[in-house]
Design an enzyme around this catalytic site. Structure first.
Site, PDB file in Angstrom:
ATOM      1  N   LYS A 232       0.827  -1.213   0.000  1.00 48.19           N
ATOM      2  CA  LYS A 232       0.000   0.000   0.000  1.00 48.19           C
ATOM      3  C   LYS A 232       0.859   1.260   0.000  1.00 48.19           C
ATOM      4  O   LYS A 232       0.336   2.366  -0.002  1.00 48.19           O
ATOM      5  CB  LYS A 232      -0.945  -0.017   1.200  1.00 48.19           C
ATOM      6  CG  LYS A 232      -2.019  -1.090   1.086  1.00 48.19           C
ATOM      7  CD  LYS A 232      -2.950  -1.160   2.272  1.00 48.19           C
ATOM      8  CE  LYS A 232      -3.948  -2.302   2.060  1.00 48.19           C
ATOM      9  NZ  LYS A 232      -4.855  -2.483   3.199  1.00 48.19           N
TER      10      LYS A 232
ATOM     11  N   CYS B 126     -13.823  -4.942   3.837  1.00 46.97           N
ATOM     12  CA  CYS B 126     -13.340  -5.769   4.946  1.00 46.97           C
ATOM     13  C   CYS B 126     -13.606  -5.104   6.291  1.00 46.97           C
ATOM     14  O   CYS B 126     -12.809  -5.209   7.217  1.00 46.97           O
ATOM     15  CB  CYS B 126     -11.850  -6.076   4.829  1.00 46.97           C
ATOM     16  SG  CYS B 126     -11.421  -6.989   3.372  1.00 46.97           S
TER      17      CYS B 126
HETATM   18  C1  LIG Z   1      -5.230  -3.506   3.905  1.00 44.96           C
HETATM   19  C2  LIG Z   1      -5.431  -3.462   5.360  1.00 44.96           C
HETATM   20  C3  LIG Z   1      -5.111  -4.539   6.182  1.00 44.96           C
HETATM   21  C4  LIG Z   1      -4.629  -5.857   5.626  1.00 44.96           C
HETATM   22  O1  LIG Z   1      -3.448  -5.701   4.918  1.00 44.96           O
HETATM   23  P1  LIG Z   1      -2.856  -6.950   4.078  1.00 44.96           P
HETATM   24  O2  LIG Z   1      -1.810  -6.306   3.236  1.00 44.96           O
HETATM   25  O3  LIG Z   1      -4.000  -7.485   3.282  1.00 44.96           O
HETATM   26  O4  LIG Z   1      -2.333  -7.919   5.064  1.00 44.96           O
HETATM   27  C5  LIG Z   1      -5.283  -4.409   7.530  1.00 44.96           C
HETATM   28  N1  LIG Z   1      -5.742  -3.268   8.066  1.00 44.96           N
HETATM   29  C6  LIG Z   1      -6.067  -2.195   7.321  1.00 44.96           C
HETATM   30  C7  LIG Z   1      -6.551  -0.955   7.980  1.00 44.96           C
HETATM   31  C8  LIG Z   1      -5.922  -2.261   5.944  1.00 44.96           C
HETATM   32  O5  LIG Z   1      -6.259  -1.215   5.197  1.00 44.96           O
END
Ligand SMILES: *Cc1c(COP(=O)(O)O)cnc(C)c1O
Length: 404
Positions: free
Chosen positions: A224, A362
Site C-alpha cells: 500500500k 473488509c
Molecule cells: C489492507 C489493510 C489490512 C490488511 O493488509 P494486508 O496487506 O492485506 O495484510 C489491515 N488493516 C487495514 C486498515 C488495511 O487497510
C-alpha cells in the site's frame, strides 16, 4: 510543490487505458501502484544478486544478506525504531497481527480482556476473536459516533486493569478517519495494557514515529506504500518481542536444534522462520526511499487538497451521502447515492475507466453501524489529480442517471 505530471511519469500503469478510457485509479486503499524504480529494483535483484540470505559464505549470499539488512535499517530509520532488530519482515499487515495474537495466546488468561475498535479491518478483528476463543479472554469494542469517530469516553469506560491488549488502526480503511492513537496508547498504558497499531492505511500518507507514539507494536504492508505485494513490517518493542514465543518454527529462527530441545535465535530472526520474500524486503526499502524523496509533508498537503476538492465536488451530486465526516481524515471518500446499490455505480464507472472499491471494505461492522450493504470508496494517492476527480464525478452522475 509537487510536479504531479513528472511523478505520474514514474508510474507506467497510469498511462494505460481501461475499457478504452484513460485509467483513473482511485483504489489506492486496496493497493498502491508501483513506480518504475521499484519495478526495476525487483528485476535487478533477480538478475544480479539472487541468493538465499544468512546462509552462505559465498559472495552472492553476502550481497543478498547485506541488501536485506540495509533495507531493514531503512525501515528502522523511517519509523524511528530504537533498534533494527525490533523491525520484523512479514508478508503484510495480516501476518504481523497474527504473529502478535499467536504470541498472546500463551499470555492471556480467561479473566483478561482485549479491546478493539469498531473501525477495524477484518484483519484486526478476526485474529483477536480467535485469540479470545482460545484463551477464554473477553473481547470489548470501542464504539464510534455517526461521523465515524471513536468515542473516547466510551473507551475510558471499558478500559480497566483487566485490559491486557488494546488495538486500533491508525487510519480507517473504510472511512479514512485518522484515529487519536497517541491518546489511546497513553490511556492503555496507564492500566498496563499493550497496544498494537494497525498502520496499513497510515504508511502511504505519513511517517509513523513509533518511539514518540510509544506503541508496543505497529504493523503495516509494503504494497500500500508503493512496495511489492507480499511484503510488510511488524515493529515490536524489544521487551515484548523477547516475551512473545516464536510464531512459526523452521530454519533461520533457531540457535541450536536437538531432538531434546531447540533454542531460539536472537531478534529479529526468532520471528523470521524460513526463506522470506528477499526481493520484496529489499525493494520495500527502495519504495520507502522513493516516498521520502517526494516528501511526506508534500504528499499530505497535496492529498489534503484532493480530499477537499473531491468532497466538495461529490456533494454537488443530489442524494449523495458521505460516510466518515469526522474532521481528521486521510484522502479517502466513502459514499453512497440514495436508492442505488454501490456495486451498480462501481460497475458502470469501471466501464468509464474509473477504478474505485465497492463493498464493505473488509469492515462489515462499520457497514452494519450505518445499516448499509457497503459504500463506494475513492482513495487518493499523491499521483492522482483534480482532473481525475472531475472524471469520476461526471461518471458517477452518468451512472446515477442510468440507474434512477
Ligand atoms: C489492507 C489493510 C489490512 C490488511 O493488509 P494486508 O496487506 O492485506 O495484510 C489491515 N488493516 C487495514 C486498515 C488495511 O487497510
Amino acid at each position: 510543490m509537487l510536479d504531479i505530471q513528472k511523478i505520474r511519469a514514474d508510474f507506467p500503469i497510469l498511462s494505460q487505458t481501461v475499457n478504452g478510457k484513460p485509467l483513473v485509479y482511485f483504489d489506492n486503499g486496496a493497493t498502491s501502484q508501483k513506480p518504475q524504480i521499484v519495478i526495476d529494483a525487483e528485476v535487478k535483484y533477480y538478475q544480479e544478486i539472487n541468493a538465499n540470505i544468512h546462509r552462505g559464505v559465498h559472495t552472492l549470499s553476502q550481497l543478498a544478506t547485506d541488501a536485506y539488512e540495509i533495507s531493514r535499517g531503512k525501515v528502522k530509520v523511517h519509523i524511528n525504531a530504537k533498534h533494527a532488530y525490533e523491525v520484523l519482515f512479514t508478508s503484510g499487515t495480516t501476518h504481523g497481527i497474527n504473529l502478535v495474537t499467536n504470541g498472546f495466546a500463551s499470555i492471556l488468561k480467561p479473566s483478561d480482556e482485549v479491546i478493539v475498535s469498531s473501525l477495524e479491518h477484518h484483519s484486526n478483528i478476526v485474529p483477536w476473536q480467535m485469540l479470545c476463543e482460545k484463551t477464554g479472554a473477553t473481547l470489548k469494542v470501542i464504539p464510534m459516533n455517526e461521523h465515524g469517530e471513536l468515542i473516547l469516553e466510551e473507551f475510558d469506560k471499558i478500559l480497566s486493569e483487566k485490559t491486557k491488549v488494546v488495538t486500533v488502526n491508525h487510519i480507517s480503511n473504510a472511512l479514512g478517519i485518522i484515529n487519536p492513537i497517541k491518546s489511546i496508547i497513553d490511556k492503555a498504558h496507564a492500566v498496563g495494557a499493550a497496544v498494537l497499531i494497525d498502520g496499513a492505511q497510515a504508511v502511504p500518507h505519513l511517517k509513523p514515529n513509533v518511539q514518540e507514539l510509544d506503541c508496543d507494536f505497529y504493523a503495516f504492508s509494503g504494497h500500500k506504500m508503493c512496495g511489492p505485494t507480499g511484503t510488510g513490517i511488524l515493529y515490536g518493542k524489544e521487551e515484548w518481542l523477547n516475551k512473545l514465543p516464536p510464531y512459526q518454527g523452521g530454519g533461520e529462527m533457531i540457535k541450536e536444534v536437538t531432538f531434546e530441545k531447540t533454542t531460539y535465535a536472537d531478534l529479529p530472526h526468532k520471528f523470521e522462520a524460513g526463506t522470506p520474500n528477499i526481493a520484496g524486503g529489499i525493494v520495500l526499502g527502495t519504495a520507502i526511499d522513493y516516498l521520502n524523496n517526494i516528501g511526506f509533508e508534500n504528499i499530505q498537503q497535496y492529498e489534503h487538497e484532493l480530499l477537499e476538492y473531491a468532497t466538495k465536488r461529490l456533494l454537488e451530486i443530489e442524494g449523495l451521502r458521505i460516510y466518515g465526516t469526522g474532521k481528521n481524515k486521510a484522502s479517502v471518500v466513502s459514499f453512497n447515492i440514495d436508492g442505488i446499490h454501490p456495486y451498480d455505480i462501481g460497475s458502470i464507472i469501471d466501464k468509464l475507466g474509473i477504478a474505485v472499491r465497492t463493498g464493505h471494505h473488509c469492515a462489515q461492522p462499520i457497514m452494519n453501524f450505518f445499516c448499509i450493504p457497503g459504500t463506494i470508496r475513492a482513495s487518493f494517492s499523491f499521483y492522482n489529480t483534480k482532473e481525475e476527480i472531475d472524471a469520476m464525478v461526471e461518471a458517477v452522475k452518468k451512472a446515477q442517471t442510468m440507474l434512477s
